[in-house]
Design a protein around this motif. Structure first.
Motif: not given
Length: 352
Positions: A5-10, A19-24
């Motif tokens: 289960x990795x952390x999303x980086x997009x 603004x910035x929309x991070x995949x959380x």
């Protein structure tokens, strides 16, 4: 079986107000991990994987997960559970013959990505295709979330100073905004209900009469009509908000809005292209939030990432029942096999 289960980086960089929309989002909540561990599986969680969704590392440890590095989360899992389509760098971290699951949308992916997965002998399963008998529960949950978010997004983009300063609901004596929704599927119906709840005037267009009949039951008060080119041109011309909710799972989205048609729209109108993750429905659509031809385009491929906690709970609730059926091979679960684009590196199912 071992799950990673990795952390999303997009990250999608847009103009204000987003603004910035991070995949959380994260594919499994701690409770989902707990249930897999109780079935005898091992789960390797990258440190920080759930932090943007409000799930601390400690909660995963308490659930029985092993906290590991990014390399281990990808490399140790026989099945790796992502949210967004893997990158070339992430594919390089996977063990040969592993199964990678995510919202793949490989019909619009770069050929080099598909080739890299094939060369490594990976099995690629798309959440958007998982299910049986025409039911796609994971996709349905994310579509429902995106549809319910539509009025919140449109309302912000209609506000000054970014938009023309229009209130969705209007006021007594002042008409509400006109919202035209293309597509009466799960997302379109959810959007229609939500816009109606905000007091907007709603128009639903679809090519299938059965979908419009269902929409008429769920979204009482919306105008539901069969789509024709002349009707599309007429409705788009008066729309304050135009919602693209048309998609064919596993395929590129149909092209509906040409520049010529868009030129007839009101200055300051908003286009919400929710089909951008499958290529988009407009000639002007590309990933981001921007203005072109006097129209504000909202084209984010991961709209549910705006509410990562809710979306992660929904993703776990719809995906976990299938994962719990896995014993030695995910392809042994018919609903998961239905979502396969690649089978041990060989094109299958939706890439044949």
């Amino acid at each position: 079986m071992e799950f990673g289960l990795p952390k999303e980086q997009a990250v999608v960089k847009t103009q204000p107000p987003f603004g910035e929309v991070r995949e959380g989002r994260v594919a499994l909540t701690p409770q989902g991990v707990r249930e897999l561990v109780e079935r005898g599986h091992r789960v390797y969680v990258e440190r920080g994987a759930g932090e943007r969704a409000g799930f601390p590392d400690g909660a995963y440890e308490e659930a029985g997960a092993r906290l590991v590095s990014r390399e281990e989360a990808f490399g140790r899992g026989e099945v790796v559970l992502k949210v967004g389509r893997p990158t070339l760098e992430e594919i390089a971290l996977l063990r040969p013959g592993a199964t990678i699951m995510a919202f793949m949308h490989l019909a619009v992916a770069e050929s080099s990505l598909v080739e890299a997965m094939a060369e490594k002998g990976l099995t690629a399963i798309g959440y958007e295709l998982i299910g049986a008998g025409g039911r796609r529960p994971v996709l349905k949950a994310m579509s429902e979330i995106a549809g319910r978010l539509a009025p919140q997004i449109a309302g912000r983009l209609l506000e000054a100073p970014f938009g023309p300063g229009v209130l969705l609901s209007g006021l007594p004596g002042i008409p509400p905004a006109d919202v035209v929704i293309l597509g009466a599927g799960v997302l379109g119906r959810a959007a229609a209900r939500s816009f109606l709840g905000m007091g907007a005037s709603v128009y639903l267009l679809d090519k299938e009469l059965s979908a419009l009949e269902e929409a008429s039951k769920e979204a009482t008060g919306a105008v539901a009509a069969l789509i024709t080119q002349s009707r599309l041109e007429r409705y788009a011309a008066f729309a304050d908000v135009l919602v693209g909710a048309v998609a064919v799972p596993g395929e590129r989205a149909p092209f509906l809005l040409s520049r010529a048609l868009l030129s007839r729209m009101r200055p300051g109108a908003v286009l919400l292209d929710f089909a951008i993750d499958q290529g988009g429905i407009a000639e002007t659509s590309r990933v981001g939030v921007y203005q072109e031809m006097g129209i504000t385009h909202f084209c984010l491929p991961n709209v549910p990432a705006l509410v990562p906690r809710t979306s992660s709970h929904a993703l776990t609730a719809t995906l976990l029942p299938f994962l719990l059926e896995v014993e030695e091979d995910p392809l042994g679960v018919p609903e998961l096999r239905q979502g396969a684009y690649l089978l041990l590196g060989q094109k299958g199912g939706h890439l044949e």
